[in-house]
Design an enzyme around this catalytic site. Structure first.
Site, short mmCIF file in Angstrom:
data_model
loop_
_atom_site.label_atom_id
_atom_site.label_comp_id
_atom_site.label_asym_id
_atom_site.label_seq_id
_atom_site.Cartn_x
_atom_site.Cartn_y
_atom_site.Cartn_z
N TYR A 165 0.84 -1.20 0.00
CA TYR A 165 0.00 0.00 0.00
C TYR A 165 0.88 1.25 0.00
O TYR A 165 0.65 2.18 -0.77
CB TYR A 165 -0.94 -0.02 1.22
CG TYR A 165 -1.73 1.25 1.38
CD1 TYR A 165 -2.78 1.54 0.51
CD2 TYR A 165 -1.42 2.17 2.37
CE1 TYR A 165 -3.49 2.73 0.63
CE2 TYR A 165 -2.13 3.35 2.51
CZ TYR A 165 -3.16 3.62 1.64
OH TYR A 165 -3.86 4.80 1.75
N GLU A 181 -11.28 4.30 4.99
CA GLU A 181 -10.80 5.19 6.06
C GLU A 181 -11.86 5.32 7.15
O GLU A 181 -11.54 5.35 8.34
CB GLU A 181 -10.43 6.57 5.51
CG GLU A 181 -9.20 6.59 4.62
CD GLU A 181 -7.88 6.37 5.36
OE1 GLU A 181 -7.85 6.37 6.61
OE2 GLU A 181 -6.86 6.20 4.67
N TRP A 211 -4.91 0.58 10.52
CA TRP A 211 -5.03 0.56 9.06
C TRP A 211 -4.70 -0.83 8.53
O TRP A 211 -5.31 -1.29 7.56
CB TRP A 211 -4.13 1.63 8.46
CG TRP A 211 -4.29 1.82 6.98
CD1 TRP A 211 -3.29 1.77 6.05
CD2 TRP A 211 -5.49 2.11 6.24
NE1 TRP A 211 -3.81 2.00 4.79
CE2 TRP A 211 -5.16 2.21 4.88
CE3 TRP A 211 -6.83 2.27 6.61
CZ2 TRP A 211 -6.09 2.46 3.88
CZ3 TRP A 211 -7.76 2.53 5.60
CH2 TRP A 211 -7.39 2.63 4.27
#
Length: 191
Positions: free
Chosen positions: A16, A38, A46
């Site tokens: 990512y 998000e 995350w």
């Protein structure tokens, strides 16, 4: 080159960081996906959300905005039970309600991308942090966008979430300046 340390040794996080984080995107579907993920992250890590990303894509038809806007309460409950997504009902319902608001923005601005990127004159903000400790959790811009999105009835769009979201879609480049993926270094490597 000394790259950003936050991905650690986690392969999903590294991928990512290297391939998506802080890279400008103007694609409404991707932008909606990042807003949804998000929002799902609120209160979680995350890496937890990224590890469930494929399930989210299956559950929400690759974050097709129109599809998501038409999901019924029963379908959202089925998603909650059937898929390995974050089980919070409010977060799952926010995917539908935010999709409805994105459709309104697309009518008003031509695209969700146009609406967001106008805040930065369609050019990413390139920060030059020497250390990850300098990167803020929010800023005036994330507060401003958050306020407007909340006025438009978006959910899970607080200033911290929006700051991370702006990084996710490349409105802000917060790679440390020594990272090979920082915009300045990528330009140098192209020469």
């Amino acid at each position: 080159m000394d790259n950003c340390k936050w991905p650690g040794k986690n392969e999903i996080m590294q991928k990512y960081h290297d391939k998506e984080w802080c890279i400008p995107s103007y694609d409404d579907t991707y932008i909606f996906e990042m807003l949804s993920l998000e929002g799902a992250q609120a209160g979680l890590s995350w890496s937890t959300v990224l590890s469930k990303r494929d399930e989210y894509k299956k559950a929400f038809n690759n974050f097709d905005i129109l599809y998501c806007s038409k999901l019924s309460d029963e379908e959202l409950e089925e998603i909650r039970q059937k898929y390995a997504v974050i089980k919070n009902r409010l977060k799952l319902k926010s995917v539908r309600s935010n999709a409805l608001e994105v459709l309104k923005i697309q009518d008003e601005f031509g695209s969700f991308s146009n609406y967001l990127w106008k805040y930065v004159d369609f050019k990413p903000i390139i920060n030059k942090w020497e250390s990850e400790s300098e990167v803020p959790a929010e800023n005036e811009l994330s507060q401003k966008i958050s306020k407007d999105l909340k006025k438009r009835n978006f959910k899970f769009v607080g200033p911290l979430i929006i700051y991370s979201f702006m990084q996710a879609i490349g409105m802000i480049d917060d790679h440390i300046i020594s990272c090979q993926y920082h915009s300045v270094n990528k330009k140098r490597n192209l020469k």
